[in-house]
Design a protein around this motif. Structure first.
Motif, PDB file in Angstrom:
ATOM      1  N   UNK A  25       0.843  -1.212   0.118  1.00 23.57           N
ATOM      2  CA  UNK A  25      -0.115   0.037  -0.132  1.00 23.57           C
ATOM      3  C   UNK A  25       0.778   1.284   0.131  1.00 23.57           C
ATOM      4  N   UNK A  26       0.291   2.183  -0.498  1.00 22.40           N
ATOM      5  CA  UNK A  26       1.052   3.441  -0.544  1.00 22.40           C
ATOM      6  C   UNK A  26       0.638   4.216   0.945  1.00 22.40           C
ATOM      7  N   UNK A  27       1.493   5.184   1.172  1.00 25.46           N
ATOM      8  CA  UNK A  27       1.340   5.763   2.588  1.00 25.46           C
ATOM      9  C   UNK A  27       0.072   6.522   2.708  1.00 25.46           C
ATOM     10  N   UNK A  28      -0.273   7.186   1.630  1.00 25.07           N
ATOM     11  CA  UNK A  28      -1.675   7.538   1.722  1.00 25.07           C
ATOM     12  C   UNK A  28      -2.815   6.728   1.705  1.00 25.07           C
ATOM     13  N   UNK A  29      -2.626   5.370   1.548  1.00 26.18           N
ATOM     14  CA  UNK A  29      -3.595   4.448   1.627  1.00 26.18           C
ATOM     15  C   UNK A  29      -3.799   4.107   3.260  1.00 26.18           C
ATOM     16  N   UNK A  30      -3.060   4.418   4.067  1.00 20.16           N
ATOM     17  CA  UNK A  30      -3.112   3.907   5.293  1.00 20.16           C
ATOM     18  C   UNK A  30      -4.067   4.998   6.218  1.00 20.16           C
ATOM     19  N   UNK A  31      -4.430   4.612   7.103  1.00 21.24           N
ATOM     20  CA  UNK A  31      -5.329   5.653   8.168  1.00 21.24           C
ATOM     21  C   UNK A  31      -4.401   6.407   8.719  1.00 21.24           C
ATOM     22  N   UNK A  32      -4.910   7.770   9.074  1.00 24.65           N
ATOM     23  CA  UNK A  32      -3.785   8.624   9.431  1.00 24.65           C
ATOM     24  C   UNK A  32      -3.494   8.257  11.033  1.00 24.65           C
ATOM     25  N   UNK A  33      -2.288   8.536  11.481  1.00 22.62           N
ATOM     26  CA  UNK A  33      -1.702   8.088  12.748  1.00 22.62           C
ATOM     27  C   UNK A  33      -1.169   9.381  13.600  1.00 22.62           C
ATOM     28  N   UNK A  34      -1.203   9.389  14.809  1.00 22.25           N
ATOM     29  CA  UNK A  34      -0.703  10.525  15.436  1.00 22.25           C
ATOM     30  C   UNK A  34       0.341   9.966  16.698  1.00 22.25           C
ATOM     31  N   UNK A  35       0.995  11.257  16.930  1.00 24.13           N
ATOM     32  CA  UNK A  35       1.912  10.760  17.925  1.00 24.13           C
ATOM     33  C   UNK A  35       2.198  12.008  19.156  1.00 24.13           C
ATOM     34  N   UNK A  36       2.214  11.714  20.265  1.00 24.24           N
ATOM     35  CA  UNK A  36       2.368  12.717  21.159  1.00 24.24           C
ATOM     36  C   UNK A  36       3.692  13.490  20.602  1.00 24.24           C
ATOM     37  N   UNK A  37       3.626  14.930  20.716  1.00 25.56           N
ATOM     38  CA  UNK A  37       4.824  15.746  20.497  1.00 25.56           C
ATOM     39  C   UNK A  37       5.104  16.284  21.820  1.00 25.56           C
ATOM     40  N   UNK A  38       4.822  16.189  22.790  1.00 21.86           N
ATOM     41  CA  UNK A  38       5.242  16.595  24.177  1.00 21.86           C
ATOM     42  C   UNK A  38       5.167  18.151  24.305  1.00 21.86           C
ATOM     43  N   UNK A  39       4.368  18.811  23.596  1.00 18.97           N
ATOM     44  CA  UNK A  39       4.160  20.264  23.818  1.00 18.97           C
ATOM     45  C   UNK A  39       3.328  20.589  24.887  1.00 18.97           C
ATOM     46  N   UNK A  40       2.055  20.171  25.217  1.00 17.89           N
ATOM     47  CA  UNK A  40       0.958  20.493  26.178  1.00 17.89           C
ATOM     48  C   UNK A  40       0.491  19.313  26.722  1.00 17.89           C
ATOM     49  N   UNK A  41       0.407  19.222  28.093  1.00 15.50           N
ATOM     50  CA  UNK A  41      -0.528  18.202  28.898  1.00 15.50           C
ATOM     51  C   UNK A  41      -1.253  19.103  29.715  1.00 15.50           C
ATOM     52  N   UNK A  42      -2.734  18.689  29.716  1.00 17.18           N
ATOM     53  CA  UNK A  42      -3.558  19.179  30.753  1.00 17.18           C
ATOM     54  C   UNK A  42      -4.183  17.966  31.400  1.00 17.18           C
ATOM     55  N   UNK A  43      -4.022  18.132  32.741  1.00 12.63           N
ATOM     56  CA  UNK A  43      -4.730  16.947  33.409  1.00 12.63           C
ATOM     57  C   UNK A  43      -4.996  17.743  35.219  1.00 12.63           C
ATOM     58  N   UNK A  44      -6.005  16.586  35.474  1.00 12.37           N
ATOM     59  CA  UNK A  44      -6.319  17.066  36.757  1.00 12.37           C
ATOM     60  C   UNK A  44      -5.307  16.806  37.937  1.00 12.37           C
ATOM     61  N   UNK A  45      -5.151  17.655  38.732  1.00 13.58           N
ATOM     62  CA  UNK A  45      -4.267  17.500  39.716  1.00 13.58           C
ATOM     63  C   UNK A  45      -4.660  16.332  40.776  1.00 13.58           C
ATOM     64  N   UNK A  46      -5.957  16.273  41.002  1.00 11.85           N
ATOM     65  CA  UNK A  46      -6.370  15.107  41.658  1.00 11.85           C
ATOM     66  C   UNK A  46      -5.913  13.656  41.152  1.00 11.85           C
TER      67      UNK A  46
END
Length: 234
Positions: A169-190
């Motif tokens: 398969x060509x690269x464009x035939x695959x489903x889009x995938x994503x990776x963490x980029x480490x720029x922003x995390x938002x989380x509950x302090x609890x």
């Protein structure tokens, strides 16, 4: 839309770095690397307290230049400045310092100083997704991967490429995938205190463009960031 409560932005910046020595204070685009993250946090206007936690006096001195704008320069304990110190322990220490100062933050926004191309809009977008999700799931910024992970494998001692099943398969035939980029995390302090971790079992994604997703780990990443600042703006 859920209320995030009092927000604490934490920018963790150690003085030591093996692959790129003193990277957090290296000049990028005319100012120390860490300044890009401090200024993005200020420009986001989250009505938050912003803390730079570091073991390094030079980094803390840079942070103090922003004290008039509300930035806190916090010197972390020495045991939290080693290669073995966990990110969760550093963040818990930062929150406890805030609590000791009489504050009771409910939401943590973690900004790594090694992501200088992340901007105020990226921070606000991640926080908005966190609110829309009910402030229960951690939100992380992600970007699209360059190539399908189906093309990623390992090389054995005998030089064989393993873990890949060629499909033609060509690269464009695959489903889009994503990776963490480490720029922003938002989380509950609890969540941070209960699980001793930032990430929840279910994680929500805030999409960023690849052009702003550099995470500086070595000199090549640094040079790419310099190039991006000169040639791109989106």
């Amino acid at each position: 839309m859920a209320d995030t409560g009092e927000i604490l932005v934490v920018i963790p910046a150690r003085g030591g770095s093996k692959r790129l020595p003193r990277k957090n204070v290296l000049p990028l685009g005319g100012k120390p690397l860490i300044c890009w993250t401090i200024e993005a946090a200020l420009e986001a206007k989250l009505n938050a307290r912003i803390m730079v936690t570091s073991d390094d006096e030079e980094i803390l001195a840079i942070a103090r230049q922003y004290e008039s704008q509300g930035v806190i320069a916090y010197k972390r304990p020495g045991e939290l400045a080693t290669d073995t110190a966990s990110s969760a322990d550093v963040l818990i220490d930062a929150v406890q310092a805030e609590q000791g100062a009489g504050h009771d933050p409910k939401t943590l926004v973690l900004l790594q100083p090694t992501s200088p191309l992340r901007n105020a809009d990226d921070i606000r977008a991640a926080l908005s997704i966190y609110r829309e999700g009910g402030c229960e799931d951690t939100v992380v910024t992600v970007c699209e991967v360059d190539h399908p992970t189906a093309w990623v494998g390992t090389i054995s001692e005998g030089g064989l490429l393993e873990g890949i099943a060629p499909s033609g398969k060509r690269s464009q035939d695959y489903r889009k995938e994503y990776r963490l980029n480490g720029a922003v995390y938002v989380a509950s302090i609890s969540t941070l205190f209960k699980a001793n971790a930032v990430l929840t079992p279910q994680i929500r994604a805030s999409l960023m463009p690849k052009s702003r997703s550099t995470d500086i780990d070595d000199v090549n990443d640094f040079k790419y960031s310099e190039y991006s600042l000169k040639h791109y703006s989106d």
